[in-house]
Design a protein around this motif. Sequence first.
Motif, PDB file in Angstrom:
ATOM      1  N   ASP A  53      16.176  15.975  18.366  1.00 42.30           N
ATOM      2  CA  ASP A  53      14.931  15.561  17.716  1.00 42.30           C
ATOM      3  C   ASP A  53      14.804  16.218  16.343  1.00 42.30           C
ATOM      4  N   THR A  77      14.711   3.077  17.744  1.00 40.93           N
ATOM      5  CA  THR A  77      13.604   4.024  17.598  1.00 40.93           C
ATOM      6  C   THR A  77      12.275   3.304  17.774  1.00 40.93           C
ATOM      7  N   LYS A 107      10.158   8.468  18.617  1.00 44.31           N
ATOM      8  CA  LYS A 107      11.037   8.488  19.802  1.00 44.31           C
ATOM      9  C   LYS A 107      12.316   7.744  19.482  1.00 44.31           C
ATOM     10  N   ASP A 110      16.104   6.321  21.177  1.00 46.30           N
ATOM     11  CA  ASP A 110      16.977   6.045  22.321  1.00 46.30           C
ATOM     12  C   ASP A 110      18.373   6.484  21.879  1.00 46.30           C
TER      13      ASP A 110
END
Length: 111
Positions: free
Chosen positions: A51, A100, A104, A106
Amino acid sequence: MISKIGAAVVAVTLLPALGMVVHWQGGPAMDWLSGTSAKAVVPATLGGLRDAKLAELSRLFVSRDVGVSAGMRAGSELAPVGFLNGQLERQGANWRVRGTTGLKADIYEIS
């Protein structure tokens, strides 16, 4: 006399503890995408590290100021998948982004 000294000792020992509580409650929060906190701490989990990498790459994309959406500029969206994957490939990462949604992503592994 003893009560004045005792009160002074209690005050001197409790004031730093009170200061720590106030600082802890009102300390800066981390905005992952904009990286605005001086006390940024990256979580030591694989997901947290990824992240943080995606947020770093998104800041790079925004700094180039080409094709930047309002959401990206506001820090509520990640950079385009093509850009993220290109940068990840350039850096030799063994994972990529499939898609996205906001902040978030994937993510999938490559071999």
